[in-house]
Write a protein that holds these residues in place. Structure first.
Motif, PDB file in Angstrom:
ATOM      1  N   VAL A 167     -51.309 -66.678 -35.811  1.00 19.83           N
ATOM      2  CA  VAL A 167     -52.159 -67.311 -36.825  1.00 19.83           C
ATOM      3  C   VAL A 167     -53.629 -67.109 -36.477  1.00 19.83           C
ATOM      4  O   VAL A 167     -54.465 -66.787 -37.333  1.00 19.83           O
ATOM      5  CB  VAL A 167     -51.823 -68.809 -36.957  1.00 19.83           C
ATOM      6  CG1 VAL A 167     -52.862 -69.525 -37.822  1.00 19.83           C
ATOM      7  CG2 VAL A 167     -50.431 -69.000 -37.547  1.00 19.83           C
ATOM      8  N   THR A 168     -53.962 -67.277 -35.195  1.00 20.88           N
ATOM      9  CA  THR A 168     -55.351 -67.117 -34.757  1.00 20.88           C
ATOM     10  C   THR A 168     -55.843 -65.697 -34.957  1.00 20.88           C
ATOM     11  O   THR A 168     -56.955 -65.472 -35.455  1.00 20.88           O
ATOM     12  CB  THR A 168     -55.488 -67.509 -33.275  1.00 20.88           C
ATOM     13  OG1 THR A 168     -55.080 -68.866 -33.097  1.00 20.88           O
ATOM     14  CG2 THR A 168     -56.925 -67.359 -32.804  1.00 20.88           C
ATOM     15  N   VAL A 169     -55.027 -64.698 -34.590  1.00 15.16           N
ATOM     16  CA  VAL A 169     -55.473 -63.320 -34.717  1.00 15.16           C
ATOM     17  C   VAL A 169     -55.558 -62.911 -36.187  1.00 15.16           C
ATOM     18  O   VAL A 169     -56.458 -62.149 -36.581  1.00 15.16           O
ATOM     19  CB  VAL A 169     -54.542 -62.369 -33.928  1.00 15.16           C
ATOM     20  CG1 VAL A 169     -53.196 -62.173 -34.607  1.00 15.16           C
ATOM     21  CG2 VAL A 169     -55.213 -61.028 -33.708  1.00 15.16           C
ATOM     22  N   THR A 170     -54.663 -63.413 -37.024  1.00 14.26           N
ATOM     23  CA  THR A 170     -54.717 -63.089 -38.456  1.00 14.26           C
ATOM     24  C   THR A 170     -55.975 -63.665 -39.103  1.00 14.26           C
ATOM     25  O   THR A 170     -56.709 -62.958 -39.813  1.00 14.26           O
ATOM     26  CB  THR A 170     -53.466 -63.621 -39.176  1.00 14.26           C
ATOM     27  OG1 THR A 170     -52.297 -63.038 -38.598  1.00 14.26           O
ATOM     28  CG2 THR A 170     -53.514 -63.282 -40.656  1.00 14.26           C
ATOM     29  N   LEU A 171     -56.232 -64.942 -38.858  1.00 11.74           N
ATOM     30  CA  LEU A 171     -57.432 -65.577 -39.425  1.00 11.74           C
ATOM     31  C   LEU A 171     -58.704 -64.963 -38.838  1.00 11.74           C
ATOM     32  O   LEU A 171     -59.678 -64.726 -39.555  1.00 11.74           O
ATOM     33  CB  LEU A 171     -57.400 -67.079 -39.160  1.00 11.74           C
ATOM     34  CG  LEU A 171     -56.324 -67.880 -39.889  1.00 11.74           C
ATOM     35  CD1 LEU A 171     -56.374 -69.349 -39.483  1.00 11.74           C
ATOM     36  CD2 LEU A 171     -56.482 -67.752 -41.398  1.00 11.74           C
ATOM     37  N   GLY A 172     -58.676 -64.696 -37.520  1.00  9.66           N
ATOM     38  CA  GLY A 172     -59.862 -64.145 -36.881  1.00  9.66           C
ATOM     39  C   GLY A 172     -60.228 -62.778 -37.424  1.00  9.66           C
ATOM     40  O   GLY A 172     -61.398 -62.517 -37.740  1.00  9.66           O
ATOM     41  N   LEU A 173     -59.248 -61.883 -37.545  1.00 12.62           N
ATOM     42  CA  LEU A 173     -59.532 -60.548 -38.072  1.00 12.62           C
ATOM     43  C   LEU A 173     -59.971 -60.613 -39.533  1.00 12.62           C
ATOM     44  O   LEU A 173     -60.868 -59.874 -39.951  1.00 12.62           O
ATOM     45  CB  LEU A 173     -58.299 -59.664 -37.930  1.00 12.62           C
ATOM     46  CG  LEU A 173     -57.953 -59.202 -36.514  1.00 12.62           C
ATOM     47  CD1 LEU A 173     -56.643 -58.425 -36.509  1.00 12.62           C
ATOM     48  CD2 LEU A 173     -59.070 -58.339 -35.932  1.00 12.62           C
ATOM     49  N   THR A 174     -59.367 -61.506 -40.304  1.00 13.07           N
ATOM     50  CA  THR A 174     -59.761 -61.638 -41.709  1.00 13.07           C
ATOM     51  C   THR A 174     -61.210 -62.084 -41.829  1.00 13.07           C
ATOM     52  O   THR A 174     -62.014 -61.484 -42.563  1.00 13.07           O
ATOM     53  CB  THR A 174     -58.840 -62.645 -42.428  1.00 13.07           C
ATOM     54  OG1 THR A 174     -57.487 -62.192 -42.346  1.00 13.07           O
ATOM     55  CG2 THR A 174     -59.246 -62.793 -43.880  1.00 13.07           C
ATOM     56  N   VAL A 175     -61.568 -63.145 -41.099  1.00  9.26           N
ATOM     57  CA  VAL A 175     -62.943 -63.654 -41.145  1.00  9.26           C
ATOM     58  C   VAL A 175     -63.917 -62.635 -40.570  1.00  9.26           C
ATOM     59  O   VAL A 175     -64.998 -62.399 -41.125  1.00  9.26           O
ATOM     60  CB  VAL A 175     -63.036 -64.994 -40.373  1.00  9.26           C
ATOM     61  CG1 VAL A 175     -64.492 -65.443 -40.246  1.00  9.26           C
ATOM     62  CG2 VAL A 175     -62.218 -66.065 -41.062  1.00  9.26           C
ATOM     63  N   GLY A 176     -63.549 -61.994 -39.456  1.00  8.88           N
ATOM     64  CA  GLY A 176     -64.437 -61.038 -38.815  1.00  8.88           C
ATOM     65  C   GLY A 176     -64.719 -59.820 -39.674  1.00  8.88           C
ATOM     66  O   GLY A 176     -65.862 -59.381 -39.798  1.00  8.88           O
ATOM     67  N   ILE A 177     -63.671 -59.250 -40.274  1.00 11.51           N
ATOM     68  CA  ILE A 177     -63.856 -58.053 -41.096  1.00 11.51           C
ATOM     69  C   ILE A 177     -64.667 -58.381 -42.347  1.00 11.51           C
ATOM     70  O   ILE A 177     -65.558 -57.616 -42.747  1.00 11.51           O
ATOM     71  CB  ILE A 177     -62.494 -57.445 -41.468  1.00 11.51           C
ATOM     72  CG1 ILE A 177     -61.808 -56.882 -40.220  1.00 11.51           C
ATOM     73  CG2 ILE A 177     -62.650 -56.355 -42.524  1.00 11.51           C
ATOM     74  CD1 ILE A 177     -60.400 -56.400 -40.444  1.00 11.51           C
ATOM     75  N   ARG A 178     -64.407 -59.515 -42.972  1.00 12.99           N
ATOM     76  CA  ARG A 178     -65.191 -59.902 -44.148  1.00 12.99           C
ATOM     77  C   ARG A 178     -66.648 -60.116 -43.786  1.00 12.99           C
ATOM     78  O   ARG A 178     -67.549 -59.709 -44.530  1.00 12.99           O
ATOM     79  CB  ARG A 178     -64.588 -61.173 -44.771  1.00 12.99           C
ATOM     80  CG  ARG A 178     -63.275 -60.941 -45.497  1.00 12.99           C
ATOM     81  CD  ARG A 178     -62.762 -62.215 -46.139  1.00 12.99           C
ATOM     82  NE  ARG A 178     -61.544 -61.973 -46.876  1.00 12.99           N
ATOM     83  CZ  ARG A 178     -60.859 -62.918 -47.530  1.00 12.99           C
ATOM     84  NH1 ARG A 178     -61.296 -64.186 -47.514  1.00 12.99           N
ATOM     85  NH2 ARG A 178     -59.742 -62.614 -48.176  1.00 12.99           N
ATOM     86  N   SER A 179     -66.913 -60.731 -42.653  1.00 15.52           N
ATOM     87  CA  SER A 179     -68.303 -60.935 -42.217  1.00 15.52           C
ATOM     88  C   SER A 179     -68.981 -59.602 -41.962  1.00 15.52           C
ATOM     89  O   SER A 179     -70.151 -59.407 -42.318  1.00 15.52           O
ATOM     90  CB  SER A 179     -68.325 -61.785 -40.942  1.00 15.52           C
ATOM     91  OG  SER A 179     -67.758 -63.063 -41.158  1.00 15.52           O
ATOM     92  N   MET A 180     -68.262 -58.655 -41.367  1.00 17.51           N
ATOM     93  CA  MET A 180     -68.811 -57.351 -41.087  1.00 17.51           C
ATOM     94  C   MET A 180     -69.148 -56.597 -42.372  1.00 17.51           C
ATOM     95  O   MET A 180     -70.216 -55.983 -42.500  1.00 17.51           O
ATOM     96  CB  MET A 180     -67.824 -56.553 -40.251  1.00 17.51           C
ATOM     97  CG  MET A 180     -68.396 -55.277 -39.663  1.00 17.51           C
ATOM     98  SD  MET A 180     -67.096 -54.275 -38.907  1.00 17.51           S
ATOM     99  CE  MET A 180     -66.228 -55.497 -37.946  1.00 17.51           C
TER     100      MET A 180
END
Length: 270
Positions: free
Chosen positions: A252-265
């Protein structure tokens, strides 16, 4: 009158070869590791840092909790040290990004054909390389002191830390992008969240004797499930329900983290 007939075969399209995510991650990870390898003093200090925590905190823990855990104190505490090392390392992934904002290196990375997710995963996994070295040193030092090594559980535990670390590193990356114009805010937010997460995970002290509200809050802390899973794995139990919940928290952490990180990028590049 001349008729020009074209066929699909006469139209040549040259698509760029598809890139491998693993290859991109390796490129980013290698790039991030080069400065670390050029500074052996910092690398050496990072390797022995967990031993300092063990030497200073371990005896206090043995004295105050020896009656509770008996000779299993180190089996309880060593996995906590490894989780704490991962937490400190990957949560500061964004700090290096703030420096790259100033030099323009981040913008140059964004125009490369590297996949956006590889920029996050590669940076976070770079922090896991010293962690693996630290884990080997800690285990080697602590094995003569009533710490039992279960190789299978330890390997699964390190893999679990890597997955959770990628998610945490991605959140750190997104935080750096959000505060890029006020970089001092990065450390304020990072430490504001970091220490409550540590305390409410039961990482350093058990929560069983704490107030009820802390035990309830720990149920909503993904780090508490990771800590429980690591202690279970390093005790040799790979198939426990605690391990399952640890993987759920990590995924759950890696899924949410990658989603938020890629969108921010993507927003920062737009």
């Amino acid at each position: 009158m001349t008729t020009i007939v074209t066929s699909d075969k006469s139209i040549m399209t040259h698509a760029q070869p598809s890139r491998s995510l693993l290859r991109d991650v390796r490129i980013v990870m290698t790039r991030e590791l080069k400065p670390v390898l050029r500074d052996p003093f910092t690398l050496l200090f990072g390797m022995i840092q967990p031993l300092v925590f063990l030497a200073l905190f371990g005896p206090l823990l043995s004295g105050s909790m020896g009656g509770t855990f008996g000779d299993r104190v180190w089996q309880w505490f060593v996995p906590s040290i490894l989780v704490m090392t991962m937490l400190f390392g990957t949560s500061t992934t964004g700090a290096n990004l703030l420096f790259e904002f100033q030099t323009g290196a981040h913008e140059r990375m964004l125009v490369t054909p590297l996949s956006r997710s590889s920029l996050l995963i590669g940076r976070a996994l770079k922090e896991m390389v010293p962690l693996f070295g630290q884990a080997v040193i800690v285990i080697a030092v602590m094995t003569p002191f009533a710490f039992d090594l279960y190789v299978g559980g330890a390997l699964v535990g390190l893999a679990l830390l890597a997955v959770f670390g990628v998610g945490l590193g991605s959140f750190s990356y997104a935080l750096a992008i959000a505060v890029r114009k006020q970089d001092w805010m990065f450390w304020v937010v990072q430490q504001t969240f970091l220490f409550p997460l540590m305390i409410l995970s039961g990482m350093l002290l058990p929560l069983e004797t704490g107030p009820g509200w802390m035990r309830v809050a720990s149920k909503f802390n993904p780090l508490s499930y990771l800590v429980d899973a690591e202690r279970t794995l390093f005790s040799g139990d790979v198939w426990s329900s605690a391990v399952l919940w640890g993987w759920v928290a990590a995924l759950v952490t890696v899924t949410l983290g990658l989603t938020v990180g890629i969108r921010s990028m993507l927003r920062s590049a737009g």
